[in-house]
Scaffold this motif. Sequence first.
Motif, short mmCIF file in Angstrom:
data_model
loop_
_atom_site.label_atom_id
_atom_site.label_comp_id
_atom_site.label_asym_id
_atom_site.label_seq_id
_atom_site.Cartn_x
_atom_site.Cartn_y
_atom_site.Cartn_z
N GLN A 341 0.84 -1.19 0.00
CA GLN A 341 0.00 0.00 0.00
C GLN A 341 0.88 1.24 0.00
O GLN A 341 1.79 1.36 0.82
N THR A 342 0.62 2.16 -0.93
CA THR A 342 1.41 3.40 -1.00
C THR A 342 0.69 4.56 -0.33
O THR A 342 1.32 5.51 0.14
N ALA A 343 -0.63 4.51 -0.27
CA ALA A 343 -1.48 5.48 0.40
C ALA A 343 -2.86 4.84 0.53
O ALA A 343 -3.11 3.78 -0.06
N ARG A 344 -3.72 5.45 1.27
CA ARG A 344 -5.06 4.88 1.44
C ARG A 344 -5.73 4.75 0.07
O ARG A 344 -5.91 5.74 -0.65
N TYR A 346 -4.53 2.98 -2.53
CA TYR A 346 -3.58 2.84 -3.64
C TYR A 346 -2.53 1.77 -3.32
O TYR A 346 -2.06 1.68 -2.18
#
Length: 371
Positions: A341-344, A346
């Motif tokens: 996960q790179t950001a909520r 994504y």
Amino acid sequence: MRGLVNPFKPTAGAEPPVLVGRDKVLEDFADGLAEGPGARGRLMRITGPRGSGKTVLLTELGDMARDEGWEIIDETARAGLCERIARAALEKPSAELSLDVHLGLADFHMEKGGAEGATLREALSQKAGELTRQRRGLLITLDEVQDADIGEMKELAAVVQHLIREKANIAFVFAGLTMGVLDLINGKALTFLRRALPEELAEIPLDEIAAAYRETIERSGLLIDDEALSVAAEATVGYAYLIQLVGYQVWRAGKAHADQSLVITEEDALIGIREAMGEFGDAVHEAAVADLPLRALEYLLAMTQDEGVSATAVIAERLQVSPTSLTSYRRLLIQRQVIEQTARGYVKFSIPYMGEYLVANRETLLARYGR
């Protein structure tokens, strides 16, 4: 040309000729050995994706401790872990062992050969006590911790915590996939292991890789030109296993014409990289997707349509399902560190070249599920 030996070691867990980009981990552990019982570097967790060099680092830390006169117990987290560690601790006692009462390490006396039936606490207390009196120490390294039985990890953690509190010369370093390790140590009764010094294995800088390549290749008897060096280093994308695999195949391509020229060229580098990528697909990509549920594989295939980062909502649209129905599959892929996960909302692939592998092998992979 005879006499030239490939210096690169792409075999899983094999110790490379040059350990690149891991100076901080080595320094932290060296400080721990030097600073004495209870030092932070003596309780360490090493995490990272498959192929990031965790097992290699455990081997290197063991060598460092051995050079300081320590004894090492190397284990992998599978059933019977505590029993195997206890047996290893008392397998070859050097003499009759008795423990100093003032250390508080144990209040029993065991003759040589009396290890049978000893509990993990008794066995490690005896071994650590003997070594502490000799101004030596005991290092336990544990690999693939994400696969450990929670009950055995609780028992091992409790014993290590006890020995640290009693100022025994003991160190414990454990390694595994990041999400699996975090899930394990955040469980009940494993609070102690959360205090372990975290060492997350990030991508290795390309300039360090290039420097290591040149040094290793020249020491082996070959040379490499600047273009070849740049192409080879970039192909690794800073991934530890690829450093060894690309290096191995590029060196091999150069050796093929060593009778005429000792210089590895850009053409050699491209040939070696092509061979390395094929082997990387078989060894790493295939292993990562081999036993996935169909929906998880479809999730990965949907991600290949994006450059870099994928939006989870868009993936659901492509698969024509609700985002919530994919939550468990996304979680599984994150736990296995196939994606991250790179950001909520994504995600991206965690393993280099995974997208390219999936596109190239799409039909073969889906055929396994009758698609």
